[in-house]
Design a protein around this motif. Sequence first.
Motif, PDB file in Angstrom:
ATOM      1  N   VAL A  87       0.835  -1.216   0.000  1.00 57.43           N
ATOM      2  CA  VAL A  87       0.000   0.000   0.000  1.00 57.43           C
ATOM      3  C   VAL A  87       0.866   1.260   0.000  1.00 57.43           C
ATOM      4  CG1 VAL A  87      -2.093  -0.986   0.968  1.00 57.43           C
ATOM      5  CG2 VAL A  87      -0.356  -0.098   2.525  1.00 57.43           C
ATOM      6  N   ARG A  88       1.991   1.207   0.755  1.00 63.40           N
ATOM      7  CA  ARG A  88       2.848   2.404   0.787  1.00 63.40           C
ATOM      8  C   ARG A  88       3.482   2.663  -0.581  1.00 63.40           C
ATOM      9  NH1 ARG A  88       3.046   4.341   5.787  1.00 63.40           N
ATOM     10  NH2 ARG A  88       2.867   2.854   7.493  1.00 63.40           N
ATOM     11  N   TYR A  89       4.089   1.615  -1.152  1.00 65.93           N
ATOM     12  CA  TYR A  89       4.742   1.824  -2.442  1.00 65.93           C
ATOM     13  C   TYR A  89       3.726   2.102  -3.549  1.00 65.93           C
ATOM     14  CZ  TYR A  89       9.570   1.154  -1.058  1.00 65.93           C
ATOM     15  OH  TYR A  89      10.799   1.334  -0.507  1.00 65.93           O
ATOM     16  N   GLY A  90       2.506   1.579  -3.393  1.00 63.77           N
ATOM     17  CA  GLY A  90       1.465   1.891  -4.360  1.00 63.77           C
ATOM     18  C   GLY A  90       1.174   3.387  -4.378  1.00 63.77           C
ATOM     19  N   TRP A  91       1.050   3.929  -3.164  1.00 62.92           N
ATOM     20  CA  TRP A  91       0.784   5.363  -3.062  1.00 62.92           C
ATOM     21  C   TRP A  91       1.999   6.168  -3.553  1.00 62.92           C
ATOM     22  CZ3 TRP A  91       2.965   9.285   0.061  1.00 62.92           C
ATOM     23  CH2 TRP A  91       2.251  10.491   0.057  1.00 62.92           C
ATOM     24  N   ILE A  92       3.190   5.708  -3.157  1.00 62.25           N
ATOM     25  CA  ILE A  92       4.429   6.407  -3.520  1.00 62.25           C
ATOM     26  C   ILE A  92       4.584   6.461  -5.044  1.00 62.25           C
ATOM     27  CG2 ILE A  92       6.951   6.188  -3.502  1.00 62.25           C
ATOM     28  CD1 ILE A  92       6.612   5.115  -0.586  1.00 62.25           C
ATOM     29  N   ALA A  93       4.264   5.362  -5.732  1.00 56.95           N
ATOM     30  CA  ALA A  93       4.424   5.342  -7.191  1.00 56.95           C
ATOM     31  C   ALA A  93       3.551   6.416  -7.831  1.00 56.95           C
ATOM     32  CB  ALA A  93       4.055   3.957  -7.724  1.00 56.95           C
ATOM     33  N   GLU A  94       2.315   6.579  -7.301  1.00 54.22           N
ATOM     34  CA  GLU A  94       1.429   7.619  -7.851  1.00 54.22           C
ATOM     35  C   GLU A  94       2.000   9.002  -7.599  1.00 54.22           C
ATOM     36  OE1 GLU A  94      -2.483   7.200  -6.193  1.00 54.22           O
ATOM     37  OE2 GLU A  94      -2.470   5.033  -6.592  1.00 54.22           O
ATOM     38  N   VAL A  95       2.511   9.220  -6.379  1.00 48.48           N
ATOM     39  CA  VAL A  95       3.067  10.531  -6.041  1.00 48.48           C
ATOM     40  C   VAL A  95       4.282  10.820  -6.922  1.00 48.48           C
ATOM     41  CG1 VAL A  95       4.244  11.854  -4.237  1.00 48.48           C
ATOM     42  CG2 VAL A  95       2.231  10.480  -3.683  1.00 48.48           C
ATOM     43  N   ALA A  96       5.160   9.814  -7.050  1.00 48.27           N
ATOM     44  CA  ALA A  96       6.370  10.012  -7.841  1.00 48.27           C
ATOM     45  C   ALA A  96       6.019  10.378  -9.269  1.00 48.27           C
ATOM     46  CB  ALA A  96       7.235   8.756  -7.793  1.00 48.27           C
ATOM     47  N   ASP A  97       4.963   9.763  -9.797  1.00 46.19           N
ATOM     48  CA  ASP A  97       4.516  10.074 -11.154  1.00 46.19           C
ATOM     49  C   ASP A  97       4.169  11.546 -11.301  1.00 46.19           C
ATOM     50  OD1 ASP A  97       4.789   7.866 -12.622  1.00 46.19           O
ATOM     51  OD2 ASP A  97       2.671   7.230 -12.572  1.00 46.19           O
ATOM     52  N   ARG A  98       3.497  12.086 -10.294  1.00 46.64           N
ATOM     53  CA  ARG A  98       3.043  13.478 -10.373  1.00 46.64           C
ATOM     54  C   ARG A  98       4.161  14.464 -10.075  1.00 46.64           C
ATOM     55  NH1 ARG A  98      -1.899  11.220  -8.240  1.00 46.64           N
ATOM     56  NH2 ARG A  98      -1.264  11.479  -6.083  1.00 46.64           N
ATOM     57  N   VAL A  99       5.153  14.059  -9.237  1.00 47.53           N
ATOM     58  CA  VAL A  99       6.107  15.013  -8.689  1.00 47.53           C
ATOM     59  C   VAL A  99       7.437  15.034  -9.441  1.00 47.53           C
ATOM     60  CG1 VAL A  99       7.517  15.436  -6.625  1.00 47.53           C
ATOM     61  CG2 VAL A  99       5.089  14.973  -6.391  1.00 47.53           C
ATOM     62  N   VAL A 100       7.848  13.867  -9.951  1.00 46.63           N
ATOM     63  CA  VAL A 100       9.179  13.774 -10.556  1.00 46.63           C
ATOM     64  C   VAL A 100       9.075  13.778 -12.072  1.00 46.63           C
ATOM     65  CG1 VAL A 100      11.319  12.438 -10.638  1.00 46.63           C
ATOM     66  CG2 VAL A 100       9.875  12.361  -8.606  1.00 46.63           C
ATOM     67  N   THR A 101       9.898  14.622 -12.712  1.00 51.56           N
ATOM     68  CA  THR A 101      10.033  14.556 -14.164  1.00 51.56           C
ATOM     69  C   THR A 101      11.461  14.184 -14.485  1.00 51.56           C
ATOM     70  OG1 THR A 101       9.433  16.866 -13.827  1.00 51.56           O
ATOM     71  CG2 THR A 101       8.603  15.796 -15.812  1.00 51.56           C
ATOM     72  N   ARG A 102      11.624  13.229 -15.388  1.00 46.20           N
ATOM     73  CA  ARG A 102      12.952  12.776 -15.777  1.00 46.20           C
ATOM     74  C   ARG A 102      13.302  13.370 -17.120  1.00 46.20           C
ATOM     75  NH1 ARG A 102      14.783   8.398 -12.755  1.00 46.20           N
ATOM     76  NH2 ARG A 102      13.037   7.797 -11.447  1.00 46.20           N
ATOM     77  N   ALA A 103      14.428  14.090 -17.159  1.00 46.33           N
ATOM     78  CA  ALA A 103      14.934  14.571 -18.440  1.00 46.33           C
ATOM     79  C   ALA A 103      16.079  13.639 -18.805  1.00 46.33           C
ATOM     80  CB  ALA A 103      15.427  16.005 -18.313  1.00 46.33           C
ATOM     81  N   GLY A 104      15.915  12.893 -19.863  1.00 43.33           N
ATOM     82  CA  GLY A 104      16.974  11.953 -20.260  1.00 43.33           C
ATOM     83  C   GLY A 104      17.043  10.808 -19.268  1.00 43.33           C
ATOM     84  N   GLY A 105      18.217  10.615 -18.687  1.00 41.77           N
ATOM     85  CA  GLY A 105      18.386   9.488 -17.771  1.00 41.77           C
ATOM     86  C   GLY A 105      18.696   8.229 -18.538  1.00 41.77           C
ATOM     87  N   GLY A 106      19.070   7.191 -17.825  1.00 38.37           N
ATOM     88  CA  GLY A 106      19.369   5.915 -18.467  1.00 38.37           C
ATOM     89  C   GLY A 106      20.818   5.786 -18.887  1.00 38.37           C
ATOM     90  N   GLU A 107      21.531   6.917 -19.033  1.00 37.53           N
ATOM     91  CA  GLU A 107      22.943   6.794 -19.429  1.00 37.53           C
ATOM     92  C   GLU A 107      23.779   6.360 -18.228  1.00 37.53           C
ATOM     93  OE1 GLU A 107      22.083  11.105 -18.503  1.00 37.53           O
ATOM     94  OE2 GLU A 107      21.211   9.635 -19.855  1.00 37.53           O
ATOM     95  N   ARG A 108      24.955   5.832 -18.514  1.00 38.51           N
ATOM     96  CA  ARG A 108      25.800   5.317 -17.444  1.00 38.51           C
ATOM     97  C   ARG A 108      26.297   6.449 -16.539  1.00 38.51           C
ATOM     98  NH1 ARG A 108      29.093   0.565 -18.058  1.00 38.51           N
ATOM     99  NH2 ARG A 108      30.978   1.801 -18.035  1.00 38.51           N
ATOM    100  N   THR A 109      26.113   6.301 -15.268  1.00 39.42           N
ATOM    101  CA  THR A 109      26.586   7.319 -14.337  1.00 39.42           C
ATOM    102  C   THR A 109      28.052   7.048 -14.007  1.00 39.42           C
ATOM    103  OG1 THR A 109      25.996   5.960 -12.449  1.00 39.42           O
ATOM    104  CG2 THR A 109      24.310   7.474 -13.254  1.00 39.42           C
ATOM    105  N   LEU A 110      28.653   7.997 -13.307  1.00 32.16           N
ATOM    106  CA  LEU A 110      30.052   7.841 -12.895  1.00 32.16           C
ATOM    107  C   LEU A 110      30.185   6.606 -11.995  1.00 32.16           C
ATOM    108  CD1 LEU A 110      32.895   9.026 -12.897  1.00 32.16           C
ATOM    109  CD2 LEU A 110      32.274  10.333 -10.859  1.00 32.16           C
ATOM    110  N   THR A 111      29.189   6.435 -11.105  1.00 37.83           N
ATOM    111  CA  THR A 111      29.213   5.271 -10.218  1.00 37.83           C
ATOM    112  C   THR A 111      29.206   3.971 -11.016  1.00 37.83           C
ATOM    113  OG1 THR A 111      28.167   6.446  -8.392  1.00 37.83           O
ATOM    114  CG2 THR A 111      27.886   4.057  -8.436  1.00 37.83           C
ATOM    115  N   ASP A 112      28.374   3.903 -12.065  1.00 41.53           N
ATOM    116  CA  ASP A 112      28.348   2.710 -12.915  1.00 41.53           C
ATOM    117  C   ASP A 112      29.722   2.449 -13.505  1.00 41.53           C
ATOM    118  OD1 ASP A 112      25.679   2.429 -12.436  1.00 41.53           O
ATOM    119  OD2 ASP A 112      25.053   3.476 -14.257  1.00 41.53           O
ATOM    120  N   ARG A 113      30.369   3.534 -13.962  1.00 44.84           N
ATOM    121  CA  ARG A 113      31.672   3.348 -14.616  1.00 44.84           C
ATOM    122  C   ARG A 113      32.728   2.912 -13.607  1.00 44.84           C
ATOM    123  NH1 ARG A 113      30.101   7.889 -17.866  1.00 44.84           N
ATOM    124  NH2 ARG A 113      31.336   9.332 -16.617  1.00 44.84           N
ATOM    125  N   ILE A 114      32.696   3.479 -12.392  1.00 50.20           N
ATOM    126  CA  ILE A 114      33.674   3.065 -11.373  1.00 50.20           C
ATOM    127  C   ILE A 114      33.435   1.607 -10.998  1.00 50.20           C
ATOM    128  CG2 ILE A 114      34.514   3.432  -9.020  1.00 50.20           C
ATOM    129  CD1 ILE A 114      33.803   6.370  -9.315  1.00 50.20           C
TER     130      ILE A 114
END
Lengths: 726, 74
Positions: A276-303
């Motif tokens: 129930v918590r993550y169900g609610w959180i997923a809806e909130v995240a949808d409304r609140v967070v916008t992703r520009a790009g993303g998916g590319e390898r981060t520095l952490t991934d490369r290290i």
Amino acid sequence: MDATEIGGTIAAPPAPSPAPAAREGALHVALIGNPNTGKSTLFNALTGMRQRVGNYSGVTVERVEGRYRDAEGHPVTVLDLPGTYSLSASSPDEEIALGVLLGRTPGADAPDVVVVVLDAQNLERNLFLATQVLELGLPTVVALNQVDAAAAAGLRIDLVELTLELGAPVVATVATRGEGLEMLKQAVAKAPGLPRPGRRFELPCEAAQALAPVEDALEAGGLTPSAAGMEALRLLAVRQPGRHLAGIAGLDEAVERAHDEIEAAGLSARSLEAEVRYGWIAEVADRVVTRAGGGERTLTDRIDAVALHRVAGPLLFVLMMGIVFQSIFTWAEPLIGIVEGLIGGLGGWVASILPPGDLNSLVVDGAIAGVGSVLVFLPQIVILFLFIGFLEDSGYMARAAFIMDRFMRSVGLHGRSFIPLLSGYACAVPGVMSTRTIESPKDRLATILVLPLMSCSARLPIYALLIGTFIPPIAVAGVFNLQGLTLLAMYLLGTLTALGVAAIFKRTLMRGKARPMIMELPPYRIPNPRSLFLTVGHRASMFLKRAGTLILALSIVLWALATYPKTDAPAGASEQAAQEAQLAGSTLGQLGHAIEPAVRPLGYDWKIGVGIVSSFAAREVFVSTMGTIYGVGAADEGSTSLRERLRGERHARSGALVYTPLVAVGLMVFYVYAMMCMSTAAVVVRETGGGWVGLGWAGFQFAYMLALAYLSALLVYQGGRALGLG
Amino acid sequence: MARSLAELDPGERGRVTSVAGDADATRRLMDMGLIRGTTVEVVRRAPLGDPMEVKLRGFMLTLRRSEAEHITVE
């Protein structure tokens, strides 16, 4: 992203209850958040140096409290709760955090305001804890931290929308640069006057009905309706009320009934809360967070592609550990020299201004020399803590546990036990203190109990003296030297024994199911120097306070044992001869004689007995005691006169040489195993629960290590003789 | 097709259909957001073959084979 405070809130469902009466004028704030959110950095930025570190009573969870004054000059105290992913109360850290927030942990009142620190890069997982905290119904402020890193990763978070969704003010912060702090302080000051937050989602109808009796029991036990709702949902999955809810009538039965009803309705009691918590959180995240790009390898991934690589990973790990230990020894060396010089200088100066006599000797040889023996550890401890702190804050520590987990599990321990054990090579004290990162109490105890078997740097003077004196520098297989190989053998002996004993403990005394290796690998970060130094400072002062007072007392006892009764030196004897006669006639000398029958099977005489007795407080004292006994004055492991005396020493009655290579090896093995270090014992008492419990564990550790030392030395000597060696 | 998370190779991803096993471990996994319906990607295994690193909800998590075996994905 705009780092401004969004002050507007919407009315939360539960009616606001009256603000808690101001306690002694100060506003009490509790800081809570997931690990790796920058919570401690935020805490340090808020409170600066005005911090107090202690422990919660009965558990080894660090209690860090600080204070600041808000814009209007009102005092505010801030309690930095342990980093936790949830309030499930399945670990001591989580249990403490939940207990404090509910005002049910002894010695900690419920806070007036809770600040939930969220990592903006990881909003979904962080919101899980936030929803739990908000439901407790305390005035709550949300600090959305690391908004700069989130923006850099292409995440945009709508603060207004998030404030509306959570029903509590959200402030954007960048703790490492101190951004948003003033806004946060203002929001904290205003929070008690705002409507209380509460649950933001509906439970399935059957679940709500089934949980109602649990909530009633909790409310009857003194919880607010809002907190009771949160606790009921949590208990459904955990089904163990935990210490902070002890004594609430009918709770266990109510929980079991609710559990059965919910399962009968076709829902999963175990996963209901998370779903129930993550169900609610997923809806909130949808409304609140916008992703520009993303998916590319981060520095952490490369290290990590290198640091966790099948081949390169372990190599890098060994290299890093090598560098750490090399630096501990090379960097600490000059600092230890400075400390020793200062102690020696202070002793000399005091000796010159006090009239000669017992008082002079007590202060100089007892107190100053004793405290000095603790202070010489300080450089190594500080350097080791700096490295451990650096590895921890940078994110590498979790990787080290990931790499080593398979190996450590073969002896029944967790990947997290590896670094503390490794620290034991430098000094057991910081090693024992760093076991706090091990979650399982049983794993932690097993790690603490075997840790002093790792050959620490204080054993090096003893190894150096005995190897240098009795092991010939013969070349072995062309490239190796017998002396070096002997030293290596001593280190290996300690290490293998530590792992073996751990395996035994984990299968007997500290038996328990394997703890999960469910651990976050946080993004790499450059550690904040200020936080790092504050932590190292806390740890160092904790060691000095605890170990220092004990060592001071013990040094004075040892001094008295070596000083009384007085023996008058024969007229005309040299100062060294007088010292030797004094020590032989003192209580310490008599103790040496008294234990001679016990150590004779090991091939030792009473003089070695004195050396062993005197080194109970700190093993390296053995070398200087030998110097005094053999009348060569101030001795260290390299002094040739002491080596000559040891080689030529003969038994009084038989006339045979006292020290054969066999005796020397047996003596080294004795010191590999014997736990002769009061600083470590003092820290073990504290870290295994303190009081009688801690004393019990430290006593057990001392006893098993001494037994191991004695039996092994006996085996070496008698076995060696039976084989015709020595 | 339902498989256990432990059977997935690095680079493969799946949607969680059930989480079972030790109560402590499942509780922890669920707190961290690994529940029915979550998409999980296996990133790599540790140099000694175990534990494994997975990616979910934008962060990296480690778990052992013994824990992954109780998680089914599709």
